[in-house]
Design a protein around this motif. Sequence first.
Motif, short mmCIF file in Angstrom:
data_model
loop_
_atom_site.label_atom_id
_atom_site.label_comp_id
_atom_site.label_asym_id
_atom_site.label_seq_id
_atom_site.Cartn_x
_atom_site.Cartn_y
_atom_site.Cartn_z
N ARG A 296 3.31 7.82 7.39
CA ARG A 296 3.14 8.86 8.37
C ARG A 296 1.89 9.67 8.27
O ARG A 296 1.20 9.94 9.30
N GLU A 297 1.29 10.09 7.14
CA GLU A 297 0.01 10.67 6.87
C GLU A 297 -1.08 9.63 7.44
O GLU A 297 -1.93 10.27 8.00
N ALA A 298 -0.98 8.51 7.18
CA ALA A 298 -2.01 7.54 7.75
C ALA A 298 -2.07 7.46 9.17
O ALA A 298 -3.28 7.57 9.75
N VAL A 299 -0.98 7.72 10.03
CA VAL A 299 -1.14 7.90 11.26
C VAL A 299 -1.52 8.99 11.66
O VAL A 299 -2.58 9.00 12.56
N ARG A 300 -1.47 10.22 11.24
CA ARG A 300 -2.13 11.46 11.39
C ARG A 300 -3.54 11.44 11.49
O ARG A 300 -4.25 11.90 11.95
N ARG A 301 -4.03 10.62 10.14
CA ARG A 301 -5.35 10.81 10.02
C ARG A 301 -6.19 9.90 11.04
O ARG A 301 -7.35 10.19 11.61
N VAL B 236 10.65 1.20 7.61
CA VAL B 236 10.39 2.79 7.52
C VAL B 236 9.15 3.16 7.17
O VAL B 236 8.59 2.66 6.15
N ALA B 237 8.37 3.78 7.98
CA ALA B 237 7.40 4.47 7.49
C ALA B 237 7.62 5.51 6.36
O ALA B 237 8.36 6.31 6.41
N THR B 238 6.86 5.21 5.25
CA THR B 238 6.79 6.36 4.09
C THR B 238 6.19 7.42 4.64
O THR B 238 5.29 7.72 5.73
N GLU B 239 6.03 8.52 3.76
CA GLU B 239 5.28 9.67 4.14
C GLU B 239 3.88 9.48 3.92
O GLU B 239 3.28 9.86 4.84
N GLU B 240 3.57 8.67 3.07
CA GLU B 240 2.14 8.16 3.27
C GLU B 240 1.63 7.23 4.49
O GLU B 240 0.67 7.61 4.90
N ARG C 149 0.73 -1.23 0.02
CA ARG C 149 0.00 -0.06 -0.01
C ARG C 149 0.92 1.24 -0.06
O ARG C 149 0.24 2.25 -0.09
N GLY C 150 1.90 1.12 -0.10
CA GLY C 150 3.03 2.26 0.15
C GLY C 150 3.20 3.14 1.41
O GLY C 150 3.54 3.99 1.61
N LEU C 151 2.84 2.25 2.34
CA LEU C 151 2.98 2.82 3.76
C LEU C 151 4.11 2.64 4.50
O LEU C 151 4.34 3.40 5.44
N VAL C 152 4.86 1.59 4.14
CA VAL C 152 6.27 1.33 4.81
C VAL C 152 7.24 0.92 3.56
O VAL C 152 6.83 0.34 2.41
N SER C 153 8.43 1.10 3.88
CA SER C 153 9.56 0.18 3.09
C SER C 153 10.65 -0.47 3.94
O SER C 153 10.61 0.02 4.86
N ARG C 154 11.17 -1.44 3.39
CA ARG C 154 12.29 -2.16 4.19
C ARG C 154 13.74 -1.77 3.56
O ARG C 154 13.83 -1.57 2.31
#
Length: 154
Positions: A113-118, A107-111, A89-94
Amino acid sequence: MARTPAPPADHSAAPDDGPAHDELMDRLARAAAGYYRDLTAAAAVHGLTMTQAKMLILLRQPLPMRALAGRLGCDASNITGLVDRLEARGLVSRHLDASDRRIKRVVATEEGREAVRRVRADMRGTAEAFARLDEEGRRSLYELLGRLHPEEPA
Protein backbone atom coordinates in the motif's frame (compact mmCIF):
# COMPACT_ATOMS: atom_id res chain seq x y z
CA MET A 1 -41.75 -13.88 -41.37
CA ALA A 2 -37.95 -13.76 -41.03
CA ARG A 3 -36.44 -10.74 -39.36
CA THR A 4 -33.44 -9.11 -40.97
CA PRO A 5 -30.82 -7.86 -38.57
CA ALA A 6 -30.48 -4.13 -38.14
CA PRO A 7 -27.49 -2.61 -39.92
CA PRO A 8 -24.52 -1.87 -37.65
CA ALA A 9 -24.55 1.56 -36.05
CA ASP A 10 -22.47 4.17 -37.81
CA HIS A 11 -20.19 5.53 -35.07
CA SER A 12 -18.24 7.80 -37.39
CA ALA A 13 -20.93 10.45 -37.78
CA ALA A 14 -21.24 12.95 -34.96
CA PRO A 15 -24.62 13.00 -33.25
CA ASP A 16 -26.38 16.34 -33.27
CA ASP A 17 -25.68 16.95 -29.62
CA GLY A 18 -22.03 16.09 -29.14
CA PRO A 19 -18.84 14.42 -30.32
CA ALA A 20 -18.97 11.20 -32.32
CA HIS A 21 -18.07 7.86 -30.74
CA ASP A 22 -14.78 7.84 -32.64
CA GLU A 23 -13.88 11.25 -31.25
CA LEU A 24 -14.74 10.13 -27.72
CA MET A 25 -12.70 6.95 -28.13
CA ASP A 26 -9.72 8.93 -29.43
CA ARG A 27 -9.86 11.34 -26.53
CA LEU A 28 -10.28 8.53 -23.97
CA ALA A 29 -7.36 6.66 -25.56
CA ARG A 30 -5.16 9.79 -25.35
CA ALA A 31 -6.06 10.28 -21.69
CA ALA A 32 -5.44 6.60 -20.89
CA ALA A 33 -2.12 6.63 -22.76
CA GLY A 34 -0.97 9.68 -20.78
CA TYR A 35 -1.99 8.04 -17.52
CA TYR A 36 -0.18 4.79 -18.36
CA ARG A 37 2.98 6.62 -19.51
CA ASP A 38 2.97 8.45 -16.19
CA LEU A 39 2.27 5.25 -14.23
CA THR A 40 5.02 3.35 -16.08
CA ALA A 41 7.61 6.04 -15.36
CA ALA A 42 6.62 6.41 -11.70
CA ALA A 43 6.53 2.63 -11.16
CA ALA A 44 10.01 2.25 -12.68
CA VAL A 45 11.41 4.74 -10.15
CA HIS A 46 10.27 2.27 -7.46
CA GLY A 47 11.53 -0.86 -9.23
CA LEU A 48 8.10 -1.95 -10.44
CA THR A 49 6.74 -2.71 -13.87
CA MET A 50 3.54 -1.01 -14.98
CA THR A 51 1.67 -4.32 -14.59
CA GLN A 52 2.99 -4.81 -11.06
CA ALA A 53 1.92 -1.28 -10.17
CA LYS A 54 -1.52 -1.84 -11.71
CA MET A 55 -1.90 -5.03 -9.66
CA LEU A 56 -1.00 -3.25 -6.42
CA ILE A 57 -3.47 -0.47 -7.23
CA LEU A 58 -6.22 -3.06 -7.81
CA LEU A 59 -5.56 -4.61 -4.41
CA ARG A 60 -7.43 -1.98 -2.39
CA GLN A 61 -9.26 -5.06 -1.14
CA PRO A 62 -8.18 -8.71 -1.31
CA LEU A 63 -8.96 -10.29 -4.69
CA PRO A 64 -8.95 -13.85 -5.96
CA MET A 65 -6.13 -14.54 -8.39
CA ARG A 66 -8.63 -15.23 -11.20
CA ALA A 67 -10.31 -11.85 -10.62
CA LEU A 68 -6.90 -10.16 -10.81
CA ALA A 69 -6.26 -11.84 -14.14
CA GLY A 70 -9.58 -10.58 -15.47
CA ARG A 71 -9.03 -7.03 -14.29
CA LEU A 72 -5.50 -6.95 -15.68
CA GLY A 73 -6.65 -8.49 -18.95
CA CYS A 74 -4.17 -11.35 -18.82
CA ASP A 75 -4.23 -15.10 -18.58
CA ALA A 76 -4.60 -16.56 -15.09
CA SER A 77 -1.31 -18.44 -15.56
CA ASN A 78 0.55 -15.09 -15.73
CA ILE A 79 -0.80 -13.98 -12.36
CA THR A 80 1.16 -16.60 -10.42
CA GLY A 81 4.49 -15.19 -11.62
CA LEU A 82 3.42 -11.61 -10.98
CA VAL A 83 2.25 -12.45 -7.47
CA ASP A 84 5.42 -14.50 -6.81
CA ARG A 85 7.62 -11.49 -7.65
CA LEU A 86 5.57 -9.05 -5.56
CA GLU A 87 5.36 -11.51 -2.68
CA ALA A 88 9.16 -11.95 -2.73
CA ARG A 89 9.45 -8.18 -2.23
CA GLY A 90 6.95 -8.22 0.65
CA LEU A 91 4.37 -6.18 -1.27
CA VAL A 92 1.58 -8.80 -1.36
CA SER A 93 0.63 -12.02 0.36
CA ARG A 94 -1.66 -14.92 -0.56
CA HIS A 95 -4.36 -16.35 1.66
CA LEU A 96 -6.76 -19.23 1.20
CA ASP A 97 -10.38 -18.14 0.97
CA ALA A 98 -12.23 -19.09 4.17
CA SER A 99 -15.32 -20.29 2.30
CA ASP A 100 -13.53 -22.09 -0.57
CA ARG A 101 -9.99 -23.23 0.11
CA ARG A 102 -9.34 -23.77 -3.61
CA ILE A 103 -9.39 -19.99 -4.05
CA LYS A 104 -6.32 -17.94 -3.22
CA ARG A 105 -6.89 -14.29 -2.42
CA VAL A 106 -4.09 -11.80 -2.94
CA VAL A 107 -3.71 -9.06 -0.34
CA ALA A 108 -1.53 -5.95 -0.51
CA THR A 109 0.70 -5.70 2.55
CA GLU A 110 1.31 -2.38 4.28
CA GLU A 111 4.54 -2.16 2.22
CA GLY A 112 2.48 -2.73 -0.94
CA ARG A 113 0.00 0.00 0.00
CA GLU A 114 2.92 2.33 0.72
CA ALA A 115 4.41 1.51 -2.70
CA VAL A 116 1.10 2.56 -4.32
CA ARG A 117 1.17 5.85 -2.36
CA ARG A 118 4.74 6.55 -3.51
CA VAL A 119 4.04 5.65 -7.14
CA ARG A 120 0.94 7.85 -7.23
CA ALA A 121 2.83 10.72 -5.59
CA ASP A 122 5.38 10.50 -8.42
CA MET A 123 2.69 10.62 -11.15
CA ARG A 124 3.20 14.33 -11.69
CA GLY A 125 1.75 14.50 -15.21
CA THR A 126 -1.52 13.02 -14.04
CA ALA A 127 -1.57 15.25 -10.95
CA GLU A 128 -1.03 18.30 -13.17
CA ALA A 129 -3.84 17.20 -15.47
CA PHE A 130 -6.23 16.83 -12.52
CA ALA A 131 -5.10 20.20 -11.15
CA ARG A 132 -6.36 21.84 -14.36
CA LEU A 133 -9.87 20.80 -13.32
CA ASP A 134 -11.84 22.67 -10.69
CA GLU A 135 -13.74 20.78 -8.00
CA GLU A 136 -16.87 20.49 -10.14
CA GLY A 137 -14.82 19.23 -13.10
CA ARG A 138 -13.13 16.55 -10.97
CA ARG A 139 -16.50 15.49 -9.56
CA SER A 140 -18.00 15.30 -13.07
CA LEU A 141 -15.05 13.35 -14.43
CA TYR A 142 -15.29 10.90 -11.52
CA GLU A 143 -19.00 10.36 -12.11
CA LEU A 144 -18.65 9.99 -15.89
CA LEU A 145 -15.78 7.51 -15.63
CA GLY A 146 -17.83 5.48 -13.17
CA ARG A 147 -20.68 5.34 -15.65
CA LEU A 148 -18.40 4.30 -18.51
CA HIS A 149 -16.91 1.31 -16.72
CA PRO A 150 -18.66 0.44 -13.44
CA GLU A 151 -16.63 -1.48 -10.89
CA GLU A 152 -16.62 -5.21 -11.30
CA PRO A 153 -17.50 -7.44 -8.35
CA ALA A 154 -14.55 -9.33 -6.82
